[in-house]
Design a protein around this motif. Structure first.
Motif, mmCIF file in Angstrom:
data_model
loop_
_atom_site.group_PDB
_atom_site.id
_atom_site.type_symbol
_atom_site.label_atom_id
_atom_site.label_comp_id
_atom_site.label_asym_id
_atom_site.label_seq_id
_atom_site.Cartn_x
_atom_site.Cartn_y
_atom_site.Cartn_z
ATOM 1 N N GLU A 9 1.144 -1.191 13.067
ATOM 2 C CA GLU A 9 1.972 -0.304 12.232
ATOM 3 C C GLU A 9 2.291 -1.459 11.022
ATOM 4 O O GLU A 9 2.379 -1.219 9.753
ATOM 5 C CB GLU A 9 3.006 0.196 12.746
ATOM 6 C CG GLU A 9 2.583 1.554 13.696
ATOM 7 C CD GLU A 9 2.954 1.133 14.815
ATOM 8 O OE1 GLU A 9 2.931 2.136 15.890
ATOM 9 O OE2 GLU A 9 3.823 0.487 15.461
ATOM 10 N N ALA A 10 2.666 -2.687 11.596
ATOM 11 C CA ALA A 10 3.150 -3.581 10.902
ATOM 12 C C ALA A 10 2.039 -4.390 9.768
ATOM 13 O O ALA A 10 2.287 -4.651 8.548
ATOM 14 C CB ALA A 10 4.006 -4.609 11.427
ATOM 15 N N PHE A 11 0.803 -4.460 10.445
ATOM 16 C CA PHE A 11 -0.235 -4.720 9.639
ATOM 17 C C PHE A 11 -0.622 -3.942 8.384
ATOM 18 O O PHE A 11 -0.869 -4.267 7.273
ATOM 19 C CB PHE A 11 -1.396 -5.148 10.448
ATOM 20 C CG PHE A 11 -2.664 -5.410 9.710
ATOM 21 C CD1 PHE A 11 -3.717 -4.444 9.432
ATOM 22 C CD2 PHE A 11 -3.000 -6.814 9.339
ATOM 23 C CE1 PHE A 11 -4.943 -4.889 8.732
ATOM 24 C CE2 PHE A 11 -3.904 -7.176 8.569
ATOM 25 C CZ PHE A 11 -4.822 -6.167 8.344
ATOM 26 N N ASP A 16 -0.554 -1.903 2.705
ATOM 27 C CA ASP A 16 0.210 -1.024 1.943
ATOM 28 C C ASP A 16 1.003 -1.685 0.699
ATOM 29 O O ASP A 16 0.874 -1.490 -0.560
ATOM 30 C CB ASP A 16 0.700 0.186 2.272
ATOM 31 C CG ASP A 16 -0.103 0.952 3.221
ATOM 32 O OD1 ASP A 16 0.405 1.711 4.090
ATOM 33 O OD2 ASP A 16 -1.273 1.157 2.939
ATOM 34 N N LYS A 17 1.879 -2.666 0.980
ATOM 35 C CA LYS A 17 2.560 -3.295 0.084
ATOM 36 C C LYS A 17 1.781 -4.073 -0.698
ATOM 37 O O LYS A 17 1.989 -4.240 -2.036
ATOM 38 C CB LYS A 17 3.633 -4.164 1.184
ATOM 39 C CG LYS A 17 4.686 -3.554 1.439
ATOM 40 C CD LYS A 17 5.925 -3.418 0.201
ATOM 41 C CE LYS A 17 7.235 -2.898 1.060
ATOM 42 N NZ LYS A 17 8.186 -2.440 0.130
ATOM 43 N N VAL A 18 0.874 -4.822 -0.396
ATOM 44 C CA VAL A 18 0.016 -5.446 -0.969
ATOM 45 C C VAL A 18 -0.900 -4.803 -1.940
ATOM 46 O O VAL A 18 -0.973 -5.100 -3.364
ATOM 47 C CB VAL A 18 -0.992 -6.516 -0.185
ATOM 48 C CG1 VAL A 18 -1.849 -7.329 -1.022
ATOM 49 C CG2 VAL A 18 -0.344 -7.489 0.585
ATOM 50 N N LEU A 19 -1.107 -3.805 -1.867
ATOM 51 C CA LEU A 19 -1.991 -2.739 -2.621
ATOM 52 C C LEU A 19 -1.001 -2.335 -3.759
ATOM 53 O O LEU A 19 -1.495 -2.037 -4.876
ATOM 54 C CB LEU A 19 -2.810 -1.629 -1.844
ATOM 55 C CG LEU A 19 -3.841 -1.976 -0.863
ATOM 56 C CD1 LEU A 19 -4.387 -1.067 0.010
ATOM 57 C CD2 LEU A 19 -5.104 -2.692 -1.694
ATOM 58 N N GLU A 20 0.224 -1.916 -3.087
ATOM 59 C CA GLU A 20 1.116 -1.546 -4.063
ATOM 60 C C GLU A 20 1.547 -2.219 -5.277
ATOM 61 O O GLU A 20 1.442 -2.175 -6.344
ATOM 62 C CB GLU A 20 2.394 -0.870 -3.304
ATOM 63 C CG GLU A 20 3.217 -0.285 -4.307
ATOM 64 C CD GLU A 20 4.517 -0.006 -3.303
ATOM 65 O OE1 GLU A 20 4.296 0.851 -2.493
ATOM 66 O OE2 GLU A 20 5.573 -0.442 -3.734
ATOM 67 N N ARG A 21 1.567 -3.549 -5.033
ATOM 68 C CA ARG A 21 1.809 -4.694 -5.958
ATOM 69 C C ARG A 21 0.588 -5.028 -6.820
ATOM 70 O O ARG A 21 1.021 -5.131 -8.035
ATOM 71 C CB ARG A 21 2.312 -5.888 -5.022
ATOM 72 C CG ARG A 21 2.679 -7.091 -5.954
ATOM 73 C CD ARG A 21 3.509 -8.024 -5.250
ATOM 74 N NE ARG A 21 4.065 -9.145 -6.393
ATOM 75 C CZ ARG A 21 4.790 -9.794 -5.920
ATOM 76 N NH1 ARG A 21 5.419 -9.956 -4.930
ATOM 77 N NH2 ARG A 21 5.387 -10.787 -6.912
#
Length: 89
Positions: A9-11, A16-21
Motif C-alpha cells: 500500500e505504501a509503495f 500515485d504521488k509521483v504520477l500526480e506530481r
C-alpha cells in the motif's frame, strides 16, 4: 547502500504521488495567448514600440478582445524566432 522496504500500500501510494506530481508539472504548459510583457520577455526585447512594430507589420499574431487588452499568439512568436534563426556552418 541502504535498502528501504515498503508495504504494498505504501509503495503504490508513493507511485500515485509521483504520477500526480508529474501530471501537475505537465499541466503547467505555456498558454497559447500571452500578455505583452510575456511576449517581450520571450522575444527578449525591452521596447513596447518594437513589439507594436512587429504587430503592425504582421510578423506576429495578436488578438484584441477588448480595447486595452492585446494578447499575443505564443506559437507565432516561436515561428517568428525560428524564421529569423541562422543555421550553423
Amino acid at each position: 547502500m541502504e535498502v528501504i522496504c515498503l508495504h504494498d500500500e505504501a509503495f503504490y501510494a508513493l507511485i500515485d504521488k509521483v504520477l500526480e506530481r508529474v501530471q501537475q508539472q505537465q499541466a503547467v504548459r505555456e498558454d497559447k495567448w500571452i500578455s505583452g510583457s510575456e511576449a517581450m520577455k520571450k522575444l527578449r526585447i525591452q521596447s513596447k514600440t518594437t513589439l507594436q512594430k512587429l504587430r503592425d507589420e504582421g510578423s506576429i499574431r495578436f488578438s484584441q478582445p477588448e480595447k486595452k487588452i492585446i494578447l499575443y499568439d505564443s506559437d507565432s512568436i516561436n515561428d517568428y524566432l525560428s524564421r529569423h534563426s541562422k543555421s550553423t556552418f
